[in-house]
Write an enzyme that holds these catalytic residues in place. Structure first.
Site, mmCIF file in Angstrom:
data_model
loop_
_atom_site.group_PDB
_atom_site.id
_atom_site.type_symbol
_atom_site.label_atom_id
_atom_site.label_comp_id
_atom_site.label_asym_id
_atom_site.label_seq_id
_atom_site.Cartn_x
_atom_site.Cartn_y
_atom_site.Cartn_z
ATOM 1 N N PRO A 2 0.823 -1.198 0.000
ATOM 2 C CA PRO A 2 0.000 0.000 0.000
ATOM 3 C C PRO A 2 0.861 1.253 0.000
ATOM 4 O O PRO A 2 1.697 1.435 0.885
ATOM 5 C CB PRO A 2 -0.793 -0.109 1.308
ATOM 6 N N CYS A 3 0.680 2.133 -0.961
ATOM 7 C CA CYS A 3 1.499 3.332 -1.113
ATOM 8 C C CYS A 3 0.655 4.440 -1.716
ATOM 9 O O CYS A 3 -0.482 4.227 -2.115
ATOM 10 C CB CYS A 3 2.710 3.067 -2.009
ATOM 11 N N THR A 4 1.228 5.651 -1.787
ATOM 12 C CA THR A 4 0.598 6.767 -2.483
ATOM 13 C C THR A 4 1.669 7.506 -3.273
ATOM 14 O O THR A 4 2.751 7.772 -2.736
ATOM 15 C CB THR A 4 -0.085 7.737 -1.507
ATOM 16 N N GLU A 95 4.034 1.438 -6.830
ATOM 17 C CA GLU A 95 2.688 1.662 -6.326
ATOM 18 C C GLU A 95 1.866 0.406 -6.624
ATOM 19 O O GLU A 95 1.645 0.071 -7.797
ATOM 20 C CB GLU A 95 2.071 2.872 -7.030
ATOM 21 N N ARG A 269 -8.161 9.180 -1.388
ATOM 22 C CA ARG A 269 -6.826 9.795 -1.397
ATOM 23 C C ARG A 269 -6.617 10.660 -2.633
ATOM 24 O O ARG A 269 -6.078 11.776 -2.541
ATOM 25 C CB ARG A 269 -5.759 8.705 -1.308
#
Length: 503
Positions: A2-4, A95, A269
């Site tokens: 999980p990343c942004t 990602e 997000r």
């Protein structure tokens, strides 16, 4: 993982830089210690062995030096995450993104399957190797490319040959271009050049929402893809465009997802980041054009003003400030404040903001802004990327918790400050601003000092600037740790207002 991610084209940034940035977040319940390193050609393996996939292959000769942010605890792969090579090419990987059953049925992921039975006995089934994944991408790509476009071409070829066991998005940049690559099933991929005047937001779901197959199969000016993408899509009826579609289609509709989970974990997000960077649009209330649960939030858009390093840090630290969804806020209800997954989450290991500046010589153009730990409580600071080594404070992370490690100091600060968020916020914000201002100052002063430096002097001056930055960072981090420890200690449940006058 999980990343942004946020990507900023050169005409959308404050100084003409290309900027790519990503929070590296561990899965729920995990906290992955991170460290930094410079990998020299002599340290790069000639044969790469994947931990998760259980297979090896030869790497090209003559790799370049590169920076990396690998996992600090050994045993499950490198996970090099982000860095620059000495040709001033940046890469951030990856990602984790989403897909759907039609795609995964048409081109299954290449997952490792252990052997069954005993070799030599009836019914034995040998192990099947898996494909490539996040743990591998930077190590097998970044040391061998001289442009962002070349990064897409090399990784795309590797994906077609070896496959992948997961869906991922990968960013490449040089001083002129940013490219974003998304894996599609086990062996297919697409890539799009980020428009120079736009920014991109990526929250763990397949993002590209417009694709031109004619360009990808022809001049490849703005789009690239695996060679058989058109015929594969046609064979498996993946293009959902009405009225025949033609060359242009929406990859998010064809290859992505619109699940209920997306609406609490991903789309909010993108909504909040774009809400911050295009604030004059209607984002709230019954007449809002886009909501936190909209499936059609654009992959890229032109900002209302040029974007800065501080904008990147703010949106990648966000917890929905100013909305009913802020987990630290007073608006809304208890339910609304926990409705959506924050961007600045507790399990962030590191944030790398990779900036390539056009207005300075190539030797000092690459700046790797870094932060470790949970972003609402940490500071972003710059490091010159074209160096032979990095300060020990950033590289010495192990499994042992110690405030002498920058990673662990930040984890301690976040855990303490979170418990008394509003009481600690002034000290945290002061620390963040002080480190950011000092970072810009050191870059300005060092850039100026290089004007009269000989080529042989430059590496030492860049290393000295990094050491100066990190020495100040350590002092300020130690000071902040003491402050938030005091604040949270005073609020302990076993406190009592009456005390003796003497110890």
């Amino acid at each position: 993982m999980p990343c942004t991610t946020i990507l900023i084209g050169k005409a959308a940034s404050y100084d003409g830089s290309t900027i790519i940035a990503r929070n590296e977040d561990s899965p729920n319940g995990q906290f992955e210690p991170k460290r930094m390193e410079v990998v020299h050609p002599s340290e790069q393996p000639s044969t790469y062995t994947s931990t998760a996939s259980h297979f090896s292959f030869k790497l090209p000769p003559n790799p370049m030096r590169y920076t990396a942010v690998p996992d600090a605890v050994l045993g499950h792969g490198i996970w090099a995450a982000a860095g620059f090579n000495e040709a001033n090419v940046a890469m951030s990987a990856t990602e984790t993104i989403t897909s759907n059953e039609r795609v995964l049925g048409a081109d299954p992921l290449v997952e490792y399957e252990p052997a069954e039975g005993v070799e030599g006995e009836p019914g034995y089934v040998p192990a099947r190797r898996g494909g490539l994944g996040e743990e591998d991408f930077v190590t097998i790509t970044l040391p061998y490319i001289t442009s962002a476009r070349e990064g897409v071409e090399r990784l795309g070829a590797l994906l077609e040959e070896f496959g992948t066991y997961e869906m991922n998005g990968i960013a490449f940049s040089d001083v002129n271009e940013i490219w974003w690559l998304e894996t599609v099933g086990g062996h297919h991929w697409i890539a799009r050049r980020v428009p120079d005047d736009a920014y991109v937001t990526m929250p763990n779901q397949l993002g590209i929402d417009r694709f031109d197959l004619d360009d990808a199969e022809g001049e490849r000016r703005e789009f690239m893809a695996s060679a058989d993408l058109r015929s594969w899509m046609a064979e498996h009826h993946l293009d959902l465009t009405l009225n025949g579609g033609g060359s242009a289609f929406n990859p998010r509709e064809a290859f992505g997802s619109h699940s209920d989970a997306d609406h609490v974990y991903n789309t909010p997000r993108a909504w909040y980041m774009q809400r911050c960077l295009n604030p004059s649009e209607s984002w709230d209330g019954p007449d809002a054009a886009l909501t936190p649960e909209s499936d059609d939030i654009p992959w890229c858009r032109v900002p209302e003003r040029k974007l800065t390093i501080e904008d990147v840090k703010y949106v990648l630290s966000a917890h929905y400030q100013g909305t009913p969804f802020d987990c630290y806020g007073w608006k809304g209800t208890r339910e609304s404040r926990g409705a959506y997954r924050p961007i600045g989450i507790n399990r962030t290991g590191q944030l790398a903001v990779l900036q390539l500046r056009p207005d300075v010589p190539a030797q000092n153009a690459a700046v790797q802004w870094m932060a470790f730990g949970s972003n609402p409580f940490n500071a972003l600071f710059p490091l010159y990327g074209n160096v032979e080594g990095l300060p020990e404070y950033l590289c010495n992370t192990t499994a042992r918790v110690t405030s002498e490690s920058f990673y662990w100091a930040n984890r301690l600060i976040a855990a303490l400050a979170d418990a008394r968020f509003h009481d600690s916020s002034a000290a945290v914000e002061s620390y963040q601003q002080k480190m950011g201002a000092l970072g810009h100052q050191i870059l300005r002063e060092t850039d100026a000092s290089l004007a009269d430096a000989g080529a042989s002097e430059v590496p030492a001056r860049l290393a000295a600037a990094n050491e100066r930055m990190v020495a100040a960072l350590k002092r300020a981090t130690d000071d902040l740790l003491a402050k938030v420890l005091y604040t949270t200690s005073c609020a302990m449940g076993n406190g009592f207002s009456m005390s003796d006058n003497e110890r």
